[in-house]
Design an enzyme around this catalytic site. Structure first.
Site, short mmCIF file in Angstrom:
data_model
loop_
_atom_site.label_atom_id
_atom_site.label_comp_id
_atom_site.label_asym_id
_atom_site.label_seq_id
_atom_site.Cartn_x
_atom_site.Cartn_y
_atom_site.Cartn_z
N ARG A 40 0.85 -1.19 0.00
CA ARG A 40 0.00 0.00 0.00
C ARG A 40 0.88 1.24 0.00
O ARG A 40 1.95 1.26 0.62
CB ARG A 40 -0.90 0.04 1.24
CG ARG A 40 -2.06 -0.95 1.23
CD ARG A 40 -3.13 -0.58 0.21
NE ARG A 40 -4.27 -1.48 0.25
CZ ARG A 40 -4.43 -2.54 -0.55
NH1 ARG A 40 -3.51 -2.84 -1.44
NH2 ARG A 40 -5.51 -3.30 -0.45
N HIS A 42 -1.01 0.07 -9.67
CA HIS A 42 -1.67 -0.85 -8.73
C HIS A 42 -2.19 -2.09 -9.47
O HIS A 42 -3.39 -2.38 -9.48
CB HIS A 42 -2.82 -0.15 -7.99
CG HIS A 42 -3.22 -0.85 -6.73
ND1 HIS A 42 -3.62 -0.20 -5.60
CD2 HIS A 42 -3.27 -2.18 -6.41
CE1 HIS A 42 -3.92 -1.07 -4.65
NE2 HIS A 42 -3.71 -2.30 -5.13
P1 NAP Z 1 -1.49 -11.63 4.98
O1 NAP Z 1 -1.66 -13.04 4.56
O2 NAP Z 1 -2.42 -11.07 5.99
O3 NAP Z 1 0.01 -11.50 5.52
C1 NAP Z 1 0.46 -10.38 6.21
C2 NAP Z 1 1.88 -10.61 6.69
O4 NAP Z 1 2.36 -9.38 7.25
C3 NAP Z 1 1.98 -11.67 7.79
O5 NAP Z 1 3.16 -12.43 7.66
C4 NAP Z 1 2.05 -10.82 9.07
O6 NAP Z 1 2.73 -11.42 10.15
C5 NAP Z 1 2.84 -9.63 8.56
N1 NAP Z 1 2.63 -8.47 9.43
C6 NAP Z 1 1.48 -7.83 9.72
N2 NAP Z 1 1.69 -6.81 10.59
C7 NAP Z 1 3.01 -6.83 10.86
C8 NAP Z 1 3.85 -6.07 11.70
N3 NAP Z 1 3.38 -5.07 12.45
N4 NAP Z 1 5.17 -6.37 11.75
C9 NAP Z 1 5.67 -7.39 11.01
N5 NAP Z 1 4.92 -8.16 10.19
C10 NAP Z 1 3.61 -7.90 10.13
O7 NAP Z 1 -1.55 -10.66 3.73
P2 NAP Z 1 -1.30 -11.01 2.18
O8 NAP Z 1 -2.45 -11.73 1.60
O9 NAP Z 1 0.03 -11.64 2.05
O10 NAP Z 1 -1.30 -9.55 1.54
C11 NAP Z 1 -0.41 -8.54 1.98
C12 NAP Z 1 -0.85 -7.19 1.46
O11 NAP Z 1 -0.57 -7.10 0.06
C13 NAP Z 1 -2.33 -6.89 1.54
O12 NAP Z 1 -2.70 -6.46 2.83
C14 NAP Z 1 -2.52 -5.81 0.49
O13 NAP Z 1 -2.40 -4.53 1.07
C15 NAP Z 1 -1.36 -6.04 -0.47
N6 NAP Z 1 -1.83 -6.41 -1.82
C16 NAP Z 1 -1.50 -5.62 -2.87
C17 NAP Z 1 -1.89 -5.98 -4.15
C18 NAP Z 1 -1.52 -5.15 -5.33
O14 NAP Z 1 -2.02 -5.38 -6.42
N7 NAP Z 1 -0.62 -4.22 -5.19
C19 NAP Z 1 -2.64 -7.14 -4.35
C20 NAP Z 1 -2.96 -7.92 -3.25
C21 NAP Z 1 -2.55 -7.55 -1.98
P3 NAP Z 1 2.20 -12.80 10.82
O15 NAP Z 1 2.58 -13.86 9.81
O16 NAP Z 1 2.97 -12.91 12.07
O17 NAP Z 1 0.73 -12.66 11.01
C1 GLV Z 2 -5.21 -5.25 -3.86
O1 GLV Z 2 -4.60 -4.26 -3.65
C2 GLV Z 2 -5.64 -6.15 -2.84
O2 GLV Z 2 -5.55 -5.82 -1.66
O3 GLV Z 2 -6.11 -7.25 -3.20
#
Ligand code: NAP
Ligand code: GLV
Length: 332
Positions: A247, A295
């Site tokens: 983000r 994005h």
């Molecule tokens: P997720 O499964 O919820 O994983 C989040 C990770 O971040 C976990 O390993 C978590 O730790 C870690 N985390 C959270 N808070 C933290 C902190 N304070 N300090 C250290 N580590 C922390 O999320 P995801 O599905 O992988 O997605 C991640 C993000 O990618 C989304 O939230 C979204 O904003 C972004 N995204 C972007 C796009 C795009 O097109 N640009 C698309 C999809 C997603 P734990 O393992 O200990 O819980």
């Molecule tokens: C895209 O940014 C997502 O959070 O899936």
């Protein structure tokens, strides 16, 4: 505006058991910037027993059990305070959690649904483009220069992945398959094959010192907002490179520009921004050390997402647990 429970357009009664019977299930779709109709058709096909409508501000709607949302306005929740759950059509739920939400409502995120492989493709291409100096070759060739440069050693290009969740783990493993040294950082300790894992505030500085390329795949939460600043980016190995695919709110933009100017960072690939679309005249747009995309690193795949969400709706309606439940305290 919502009809009172039991007075809905479909004449159904409320659900005193706390579970939604498939016959009575009502779904409202509320998507910003995305045509709703294909989603309505998809959910009608996937859940023929349910009724599915598009929510529009100021119109009367049946009291819904479930919402399917992307960046919903506050008015949606004010209108539908009885919602049992909202299903986000993305992974990041920051835009939902900044609203005032019904206390008992569950927030369910998209759980991969075809996004992890896209994210792995995007990040690997960005790391490889940087590591192999392909942008330099492109400008050389445009200038008529036919010349190869000294190859770099992978050992000198350790990659740190912030966030080892659904997407971060997939990205870290894809980078490890290309034989980059990979470090990972998460809130709680995680073990990922081929990845040197760090966790918590206590592990952050060691993680950054061990990394030259930094990939941000954290959720945007009060704890992670502005985390990509002078303190963290400045702790990367010299010549550091940032890839932000999470983000825009994670990045302190001026700190990135200053660190590139000072020569500590060599550049960045950015897919997300504080203001989207990037406003005209923004300093990033013409910057020669930045690679920008709108994005688009991991796009929601509608068919896959509908299959996943419809399956979760059925499971919740039957009182079963589902993956991807957001912990509202933790904010992800
Ligand atoms: P997720 O499964 O919820 O994983 C989040 C990770 O971040 C976990 O390993 C978590 O730790 C870690 N985390 C959270 N808070 C933290 C902190 N304070 N300090 C250290 N580590 C922390 O999320 P995801 O599905 O992988 O997605 C991640 C993000 O990618 C989304 O939230 C979204 O904003 C972004 N995204 C972007 C796009 C795009 O097109 N640009 C698309 C999809 C997603 P734990 O393992 O200990 O819980
Ligand atoms: C895209 O940014 C997502 O959070 O899936």
């Amino acid at each position: 505006m919502a009809y009172a429970r039991g007075q809905g357009a479909n004449g159904r009664e409320g659900h005193g058991t706390g579970r939604v019977s498939m016959r009575a299930m009502h779904i409202l779709i509320c998507l910003e910037g995305t045509p709703a109709e294909p989603w309505v058709e998809g959910f009608r096909a996937a859940l023929p027993e349910a009724t599915v409508d598009v929510w529009q501000e100021g119109q009367a709607h049946t009291v819904a059990d479930y919402g399917v949302v992307w960046r919903p306005p506050q008015a949606f929740f004010d209108d539908q305070p009885q919602l049992q759950a909202v299903f986000n059509i993305g992974a990041g739920v920051d835009a939902i959690l900044q609203r005032e939400l019904p206390a008992a409502m569950q927030v369910v995120r998209l759980d991969d649904a075809g996004m992890a492989v896209q994210m792995a493709e995007y990040v690997c291409q960005a790391v490889i483009r940087h590591f192999r100096g392909f942008d330099r070759y492109e400008s050389d060739m445009r200038a008529g220069v036919w010349q190869s440069h000294e190859p770099r050693r992978r050992a000198d290009c350790p990659v740190g992945v912030m966030g080892l969740g659904v997407l971060g783990q997939r990205v870290a493993q894809a980078l490890a398959a290309f034989e980059f040294p990979v470090n990972g950082w998460s809130r709680t300790p995680r073990a990922v094959d081929g990845v040197r894992a760090y966790s918590g505030e206590a592990g952050l500085q060691d993680f950054l010192h061990a990394s030259q390329v930094l990939v941000c795949l954290l959720p945007l939460t009060p704890e992670t907002e502005n985390i990509l600043d002078r303190r963290t980016l400045g702790a990367l190995r010299p010549g550091g490179y940032l890839i932000n695919v999470a983000r825009g709110g994670h990045l302190v933009e001026q700190d990135l520009l200053d660190l590139i100017e000072e020569g500590h960072l060599s550049g960045a690939t950015l897919d997300v921004f504080r203001e989207e679309p990037l406003p005209q005249g923004h300093a990033f747009l013409q910057h020669p050390r930045l690679v920008l995309t709108p994005h688009t690193s991991a796009i929601t795949l509608r068919e896959d997402s509908i299959v996943q969400i419809a399956g979760k709706m059925r499971a919740l309606a039957q009182g079963r647990q589902v993956a991807g439940m957001v912990d509202r305290e933790r904010a992800y």
